[in-house]
Design an enzyme around this catalytic site. Structure first.
Site, short mmCIF file in Angstrom:
data_model
loop_
_atom_site.label_atom_id
_atom_site.label_comp_id
_atom_site.label_asym_id
_atom_site.label_seq_id
_atom_site.Cartn_x
_atom_site.Cartn_y
_atom_site.Cartn_z
N THR A 330 0.75 -1.15 0.12
CA THR A 330 -0.04 0.07 0.08
C THR A 330 0.92 1.27 -0.09
O THR A 330 2.21 1.42 0.39
CB THR A 330 -0.82 0.06 1.10
OG1 THR A 330 -0.17 0.33 2.53
CG2 THR A 330 -1.56 -1.21 1.37
N ASP A 331 0.26 2.42 -0.41
CA ASP A 331 1.02 3.52 -0.44
C ASP A 331 1.04 4.00 1.28
O ASP A 331 0.37 3.17 2.21
CB ASP A 331 0.04 4.83 -0.87
CG ASP A 331 0.98 5.78 -1.54
OD1 ASP A 331 2.08 6.10 -0.79
OD2 ASP A 331 0.70 6.42 -2.66
N TRP A 332 1.59 4.96 1.54
CA TRP A 332 2.05 5.32 2.99
C TRP A 332 0.85 5.79 3.88
O TRP A 332 0.49 6.80 3.50
CB TRP A 332 3.34 6.24 2.91
CG TRP A 332 4.83 5.31 2.88
CD1 TRP A 332 5.70 5.87 3.83
CD2 TRP A 332 5.10 4.37 2.28
NE1 TRP A 332 6.72 5.24 3.36
CE2 TRP A 332 6.56 4.21 2.72
CE3 TRP A 332 4.26 3.46 1.27
CZ2 TRP A 332 6.91 3.02 2.26
CZ3 TRP A 332 5.19 2.67 0.72
CH2 TRP A 332 6.67 2.23 1.27
#
Length: 617
Positions: A330-332
């Protein structure tokens, strides 16, 4: 090179191996002769629950002074490397600021030596956002520092030369490898179809076929071939299934930019580059923060939640339809929010803001993700397993994928780097020269009007120059710098891309968003200068700015997406010819932008300059 606290032994048959589990016997996962798949299968069965959980987290890390490990009191994961690597058993880390090449290599070795004290000595995979830029853009990319500086990806796209992208990828691979970075959190292969979107400077434009070709060359350049090996850097292509069509161009890092829309029905176009990246062997994909609005797949409405939470997208589309069996990270910051310097940044839990942190984590894993980017709450995943919300068999599927990448990179057999080699490779003269030339050649010449019947470029030696936005030290190489445009033979003004400054939420100040128009006072002043002396404008086009404000009065109009002061001087002097062509169209007006469709490439009516525009000197 410092030796790790780990014994290298010899098996009875003479095979040398690292005693990763500290028992004096060569286990199958320690046997360098076995395939990565065989080794991964053996190791998954040996890992404790805590070790499996640690693999699910891809956290941020900082380098201590002089290349030392960052110390802390152990209570806050990000204040202590030991708390993260040993206590939480996290072994994927995203490094931010780097010191010198030697100090960076020293830190990498110390980090791997620390990891060698854990139960199975799982080596650390160090990742990075892009770091070959000429400018700093915290939250998205880093200035080159000790490494070679190149154009931004959108600048490389202006060259419209896939092999130049491959050249960059190989240069970056060499420099990353030298300091122990083995995972690139790029390429960003979104299509920049919404002109106002602030992150398109890290895309390769909006031509799906070209971006697909670039994606393959980029991945192969970092891998040094079709597969991962000991001299590869793994890539994490982003942001699946395409982060470009943001509503009104706002960015999904922030609550007001959470919606992605497809008014032109072109969702399939945005998948094209990802198909090629998958075919080229990218080890990982990162879904974007955005949540689709009004999207249907195969006649079924897609749940309006962020892509990282979206099972229809990650499992249904990516895993089952596209056949991707690599890592999904996932993105942060999808689970927990942060506050930095008094400015909040909420968890990017778009569409699921009402869920608890535990329920968000469970939904992400159920969607099909293997890793949580920018998170360190291993306790939450442990709680989910203990409550029966996530099964250990589900953990094992992701753990195997994650271990396979480390094994293919050769990290289990030798994760260490040589400080002398790092100092020799990083910023090597030929890499710097190649980057500077690419910066100059990627510039796009849009206007070149003659003065007194003669071309202005290249500038004649000895001219008097009035300059703005360009260091006098660089300008002085071409002539005498004067303080009044009326006294100059030519005025040279470099312009930053226009945007609306924002600074209420953490990271906002680094994201250039909002209007594409230049300040009216700036426009009036430049037009006044043009009345007194020939005007050369160098405009940064990290987004398609509204150049109509002064395009009709500029004697020379050059654009760039990441060119240093020296590269700009190379073009003006004639040392290097600008070869770039616009990687997008430049709109004629703000109204034309507002009327365009966010998911459709080059969709503004009657553009001032079409995609592909560019003159030759």
């Amino acid at each position: 090179m410092p030796e790790p606290e780990l014994t290298t032994l010899t098996a009875p048959d003479g095979t040398a191996f690292r005693d990763l589990d500290h028992d004096g016997v060569m286990a199958p996962f320690e046997d360098p002769r076995r395939t990565p798949g065989e080794r991964a299968d053996d190791l998954v069965a040996r890992l404790s629950l805590a070790e499996k959980i640690g693999l699910f987290f891809h956290d941020i890390i900082e380098v201590g002074p002089g290349g030392a490990l960052m110390e802390g009191d152990g209570r806050v994961a990000r204040s202590s490397t030991r708390a993260r690597v040993v206590d939480r058993l996290i072994n994927h880390v995203n490094v931010h600021a780097l010191p010198t090449a030697r100090e960076s290599a020293r830190w990498s070795n110390a980090l791997q030596a620390l990891a060698a004290t854990t139960p199975h000595s799982i080596p650390v995979t160090v990742s990075t956002d892009p770091r070959h830029s000429s400018t700093e853009n915290s939250g998205a990319a880093f200035a080159a520092g000790a490494m070679s500086a190149w154009p931004e990806p959108l600048g490389l796209a202006a060259l419209h030369d896939v092999e130049r992208v491959r050249e960059f990828a190989d240069a970056a691979r060499q420099e990353y490898l030298a300091v122990g970075i083995r995972s690139a959190l790029h390429p960003q292969i979104d299509l920049g179809t919404e002109p106002r979107w602030g992150r398109q400077f890290h895309t390769f434009g909006n031509d799906s076929a070209f971006v697909a070709d670039v994606a393959a060359a980029y991945v192969e350049g970092f891998q040094l071939g079709p597969d991962l090996g000991p001299t590869s850097v793994a890539t994490m292509a982003k942001h699946f299934p395409g982060g470009g069509p943001q509503l009104d161009g706002e960015d999904a890092h922030f609550p007001y930019g959470r919606e992605q829309v497809y008014p032109g029905g072109r969702f399939a176009d945005h998948l094209v580059p990802f198909r090629r990246a998958i075919a080229a062997g990218t080890s990982a994909l990162m879904p974007y923060y955005g949540m689709p609005v009004g999207l249907e797949l195969d006649g079924v409405p897609v749940e309006e939640v962020g892509f990282g939470y979206n099972r229809q997208i990650l499992t249904g589309l990516l895993r089952e339809q596209l056949g991707f069996d690599g890592v999904i990270c996932t993105d942060w910051g999808l689970v927990t929010g942060t506050v930095v310097a008094g400015r909040p940044l909420p968890a990017r839990a778009w569409g699921v803001e009402h869920l608890s942190e535990l329920d968000r984590l469970v939904k992400i894993i159920d969607a099909g993700a293997d890793q949580l980017g920018g998170e360190s709450r291993t306790d939450l995943l442990l709680e989910a397993v203990e409550q029966g919300l996530v099964g250990e068999q589900r953990l094992d599927a992701s753990v195997r994928r994650l271990l396979l990448v480390k094994l293919r990179l050769g990290l289990f057999d030798d994760p260490f780097v040589d400080e002398d080699v790092a100092e020799e490779v990083v910023g090597r003269a030929d890499l710097r020269a190649a980057g500077r030339r690419a910066q100059a050649e990627s510039m796009v010449l849009l206007e070149h009007r003659p003065v007194a019947g003669a071309p202005v470029l290249p500038l004649r030696p000895g001219l008097r120059l009035y300059v703005e936005g360009w260091p006098e030290t660089a300008a002085a190489r071409l002539g005498e710098v004067v303080g009044d445009p009326a006294e100059a033979d030519v005025a040279v003004v470099r312009l930053e891309a226009p945007f609306e400054p924002r600074d209420d939420l953490f990271l906002e100040t680094f994201f250039h968003q909002g209007s594409l128009a230049y300040r009216p006072g700036l426009v009036a002043r430049l037009r006044q200068i043009a009345r007194t002396t020939p005007l050369i404008i160098g405009a940064n086009l990290e987004r398609p700015a509204l150049l109509a404000a002064f395009a009709d009065v500029a004697t020379v109009l050059l654009t760039d997406v990441g060119a240093s002061a020296e590269a700009f001087a190379d073009v003006l002097s004639g040392a290097v010819a600008p070869l770039g062509r616009l990687p997008f169209e430049v709109p004629r007006s703000a109204d034309a932008v507002r009327r365009s469709q966010s998911d459709v490439a080059n969709d503004t009516e009657d553009p001032l300059y079409p995609a592909g525009a560019g003159l030759s000197v």
